[in-house]
Design a protein around this motif. Structure first.
Motif, PDB file in Angstrom:
ATOM      1  N   ARG A 285     -37.429  45.429  47.071  1.00 57.06           N
ATOM      2  CA  ARG A 285     -36.745  45.444  48.363  1.00 57.06           C
ATOM      3  C   ARG A 285     -37.140  46.683  49.154  1.00 57.06           C
ATOM      4  NH1 ARG A 285     -31.917  43.787  46.397  1.00 57.06           N
ATOM      5  NH2 ARG A 285     -31.098  45.887  46.296  1.00 57.06           N
ATOM      6  N   ASP A 286     -37.218  47.823  48.487  1.00 58.70           N
ATOM      7  CA  ASP A 286     -37.614  49.047  49.180  1.00 58.70           C
ATOM      8  C   ASP A 286     -39.052  48.948  49.679  1.00 58.70           C
ATOM      9  OD1 ASP A 286     -35.142  50.058  48.728  1.00 58.70           O
ATOM     10  OD2 ASP A 286     -35.732  51.359  47.064  1.00 58.70           O
TER      11      ASP A 286
ATOM     12  N   SER B 234     -40.279  49.193  53.585  1.00 61.24           N
ATOM     13  CA  SER B 234     -41.193  50.203  54.117  1.00 61.24           C
ATOM     14  C   SER B 234     -42.459  49.556  54.674  1.00 61.24           C
ATOM     15  CB  SER B 234     -41.492  51.274  53.073  1.00 61.24           C
ATOM     16  OG  SER B 234     -42.601  50.928  52.299  1.00 61.24           O
ATOM     17  N   ALA B 235     -42.900  48.448  54.061  1.00 60.92           N
ATOM     18  CA  ALA B 235     -44.089  47.766  54.595  1.00 60.92           C
ATOM     19  C   ALA B 235     -43.776  47.142  55.955  1.00 60.92           C
ATOM     20  CB  ALA B 235     -44.568  46.698  53.618  1.00 60.92           C
TER      21      ALA B 235
ATOM     22  N   MET C 281     -25.466  51.388  57.946  1.00 64.60           N
ATOM     23  CA  MET C 281     -26.219  50.119  57.971  1.00 64.60           C
ATOM     24  C   MET C 281     -26.857  49.883  56.593  1.00 64.60           C
ATOM     25  SD  MET C 281     -28.993  48.742  60.669  1.00 64.60           S
ATOM     26  CE  MET C 281     -29.987  50.201  60.769  1.00 64.60           C
ATOM     27  N   THR C 282     -26.677  48.711  56.053  1.00 64.88           N
ATOM     28  CA  THR C 282     -27.238  48.410  54.732  1.00 64.88           C
ATOM     29  C   THR C 282     -28.737  48.142  54.803  1.00 64.88           C
ATOM     30  OG1 THR C 282     -27.035  46.025  54.877  1.00 64.88           O
ATOM     31  CG2 THR C 282     -25.088  47.229  54.208  1.00 64.88           C
ATOM     32  N   THR C 283     -29.368  48.228  53.645  1.00 63.85           N
ATOM     33  CA  THR C 283     -30.794  47.893  53.551  1.00 63.85           C
ATOM     34  C   THR C 283     -31.031  46.457  53.994  1.00 63.85           C
ATOM     35  OG1 THR C 283     -31.016  49.374  51.684  1.00 63.85           O
ATOM     36  CG2 THR C 283     -32.737  47.745  51.961  1.00 63.85           C
ATOM     37  N   HIS C 284     -30.110  45.571  53.600  1.00 62.47           N
ATOM     38  CA  HIS C 284     -30.273  44.164  53.959  1.00 62.47           C
ATOM     39  C   HIS C 284     -30.339  43.971  55.460  1.00 62.47           C
ATOM     40  CE1 HIS C 284     -28.100  43.504  49.954  1.00 62.47           C
ATOM     41  NE2 HIS C 284     -29.386  43.389  49.773  1.00 62.47           N
TER      42      HIS C 284
ATOM     43  N   ASP D  33     -50.304  43.193  49.975  1.00 60.94           N
ATOM     44  CA  ASP D  33     -50.012  42.188  48.951  1.00 60.94           C
ATOM     45  C   ASP D  33     -48.555  42.238  48.526  1.00 60.94           C
ATOM     46  OD1 ASP D  33     -52.605  41.395  49.064  1.00 60.94           O
ATOM     47  OD2 ASP D  33     -53.243  42.407  47.226  1.00 60.94           O
ATOM     48  N   ALA D  34     -48.023  43.462  48.393  1.00 62.63           N
ATOM     49  CA  ALA D  34     -46.619  43.618  48.011  1.00 62.63           C
ATOM     50  C   ALA D  34     -45.726  43.000  49.081  1.00 62.63           C
ATOM     51  CB  ALA D  34     -46.284  45.093  47.832  1.00 62.63           C
ATOM     52  N   LEU D  35     -46.099  43.243  50.334  1.00 60.24           N
ATOM     53  CA  LEU D  35     -45.337  42.681  51.452  1.00 60.24           C
ATOM     54  C   LEU D  35     -45.320  41.169  51.374  1.00 60.24           C
ATOM     55  CD1 LEU D  35     -43.917  42.861  54.197  1.00 60.24           C
ATOM     56  CD2 LEU D  35     -46.147  43.091  55.275  1.00 60.24           C
ATOM     57  N   GLN D  36     -46.506  40.598  51.191  1.00 60.62           N
ATOM     58  CA  GLN D  36     -46.589  39.139  51.154  1.00 60.62           C
ATOM     59  C   GLN D  36     -45.754  38.559  50.016  1.00 60.62           C
ATOM     60  OE1 GLN D  36     -50.541  37.549  51.120  1.00 60.62           O
ATOM     61  NE2 GLN D  36     -49.836  35.474  50.686  1.00 60.62           N
TER      62      GLN D  36
END
Lengths: 180, 180
Positions: free
Chosen positions: A117-118, A122-123, B1-4, B118-121
């Motif tokens: 999630r982090d 950030s991306a 504000m939450t991460t979500h 790639d992590a984003l995808q």
DNA sequence: ACTACTAGTATCGAGTCGAAACTATTGCAA
DNA sequence: TTGCAATAGTTTCGACTCGATACTAGTAGT
């Protein structure tokens, strides 16, 4: 299909799902975005112009959206004394109820590991910054992450607007924010 | 504000930027999404119903979008012989030009490292899967990544539709796709 | 005082969107 | 086989978005 296209598609589909997910109130996606922005922006960043900048639409469109939010009783007008052209919109209690209500996609994001999630956040933020830089758009980050943010007598202070800020305000979105 | 909330906001803002970015043709965001979907879907997945399922709107709305794409000359109708209710829309050469033209957000994504990309995808895909699972929505993945995908005589074959497929088709979006 | 700029509004046309009513075709079952 | 339910697609309605354009009113700079 390239990786870029896939990412774009994923972002668009998620935004669509988010928009379609059930929300309280009789609000469409844009109106919800406006309400969400107003809920999180400080008092210097809640005019029609600021909303338009944030959403990337024109002032004309924003006026219409605000008019229907006003009519439905979710926001109220506050005209500025200093500059009589300026209007700052604030949420009514009814508007705050809606804005604070359950967030679509929450479960889907919870199912991700917190590392993932982090990394996602950030991306996405990097991508947004890159994209905004191309368009001359502002980031609309939080006041406390701004180059103009100072401490003065233990309280937050804005060096640009030369104003003391409450702790709450320092945690809100500011139109003038420039990331450190 | 939450991460979500932040992630949701980032997704929505990126989708808005993508929509607002300059595209060729006289197309609005929804029409571009429809065209993009049709460009990448196989012949069994290009009906108004499939488009609506993909975009998460109603068939009525999709009919309207297709009508205006038809009028502008970007797509053409192909009525099915087997089931006279069914229509499959295909891109015209003009439509293919537009669909293949430069992708907004491309530079912003290029600025990301390939690991981060790639992590984003994968994080976005997981999130989408989670969200779709909640709504009973389909993933609309590529044919070749489906449990019904087989090899038969060296060529791709669909065990669900009991049809041989071209290599190109195996690389397209299928309405019936179920990820392995 | 004149002028340029800025904030917000009004109006137009094309289009989205959900909802609901409608037509045509297909499938199933008594 | 007839008869009805389900499916594919269309049409219409009302509220709304959105860009464009023209507009009013307040503010700043010279």
């Amino acid at each position: 299909m390239t990786t870029h296209t896939q990412i774009r598609e994923l972002i668009n589909r998620l935004a669509r799902l988010d928009a379609a997910s059930g929300w309280a109130g009789n609000l469409n996606p844009t109106q919800r975005s406006v309400l969400g922005y107003l809920a999180r922006a400080n008092q210097f960043s809640r005019s029609p112009s600021h909303v338009s900048d944030y959403l990337g639409t024109t002032r004309g469109t924003t006026t219409q959206s605000l008019k229907s939010l006003l009519q439905k009783g979710y926001v109220k007008e506050q005209r500025s004394e200093l500059d009589k052209r300026v209007i700052s919109y604030a949420l009514t209690p009814k508007g705050q109820d809606i804005a604070g209500s359950a967030v679509p996609m929450e479960d889907a994001l919870n199912a991700l590991g917190s590392n993932e999630r982090d990394a996602l956040q950030s991306a996405l933020l990097s991508t947004l910054r890159n994209a905004l830089a191309k368009n001359g758009g502002r980031e609309f980050g939080l006041c406390k992450t701004c180059i103009h943010h100072r401490e003065k007598g233990g309280a937050p202070y804005c060096a640009l607007l030369k104003t003391a800020l409450s702790a709450e305000e320092a945690d809100q979105i500011c139109h003038e924010q420039v990331p450190v």
